[in-house]
Motif scaffolding. Structure first.
Motif, PDB file in Angstrom:
ATOM      1  N   GLU A  85       8.892   6.161   2.443  1.00 13.48           N
ATOM      2  CA  GLU A  85       8.675   5.512   1.144  1.00 13.48           C
ATOM      3  C   GLU A  85       9.784   5.897   0.166  1.00 13.48           C
ATOM      4  O   GLU A  85      10.310   5.051  -0.555  1.00 13.48           O
TER       5      GLU A  85
ATOM      6  N   ALA B 111       5.710   9.466   6.365  1.00 17.31           N
ATOM      7  CA  ALA B 111       5.437   8.307   5.509  1.00 17.31           C
ATOM      8  C   ALA B 111       5.988   8.518   4.095  1.00 17.31           C
ATOM      9  O   ALA B 111       6.528   7.584   3.489  1.00 17.31           O
TER      10      ALA B 111
ATOM     11  N   LYS C  43       2.716  13.202  10.129  1.00 10.94           N
ATOM     12  CA  LYS C  43       2.710  11.757   9.873  1.00 10.94           C
ATOM     13  C   LYS C  43       2.728  11.452   8.382  1.00 10.94           C
ATOM     14  O   LYS C  43       3.382  10.512   7.941  1.00 10.94           O
TER      15      LYS C  43
ATOM     16  N   CYS D  20       1.998   6.119  -1.783  1.00 15.38           N
ATOM     17  CA  CYS D  20       1.700   6.693  -0.469  1.00 15.38           C
ATOM     18  C   CYS D  20       0.500   7.633  -0.511  1.00 15.38           C
ATOM     19  O   CYS D  20      -0.384   7.532   0.334  1.00 15.38           O
TER      20      CYS D  20
END
Length: 115
Positions: free
Chosen positions: A79, A75, A71, A96
């Motif tokens: 980004e 992400a 995960k 992030c």
């Protein structure tokens, strides 16, 4: 520094992130598919511990939180894609990792009962 979901312990985390760049990154001349490529991210090491913990030098340091690596990497890639065609590593790390890292961590069982 932060807290994990389901815990009020102040956690300090250390993460070693490997970033591999595509050829000619960050140049974007639009001539091929790889000109819009993002770097590849991988987690080499991650450790989270109580900020207040005292660790004896003869004892191994064990992480108190588990990282949901898939995960987190998803992400990071999302980004980075949002920042194309600009270079993205600095923004990805500050946005992030520094602001959202603890969203991807859960306390381990032994840490939950430590205090």
């Amino acid at each position: 520094d932060g807290t994990c979901e389901g815990s009020d312990l102040e956690i300090a985390a250390c993460i070693l992130l490997r970033v591999s760049f595509p050829n000619r990154y960050p140049l974007n001349d639009g001539t091929n598919e790889t000109s819009n490529s993002i770097p590849t991210f991988s987690v080499e090491y991650c450790l989270a511990t109580d900020r207040e913990a005292v660790c004896n030098p003869d004892k191994p340091l064990e992480s108190w939180a588990n990282l949901d690596e898939p995960k987190l990497l998803e992400a990071l890639e999302e980004e980075a894609r949002g920042l194309l065609p600009d270079p993205c590593v600095y923004e990805v790390v500050t946005t992030c990792l520094m602001e959202r890292l603890f969203e991807f961590m859960t306390m381990s069982v032994h840490a939950s009962y430590s205090k």
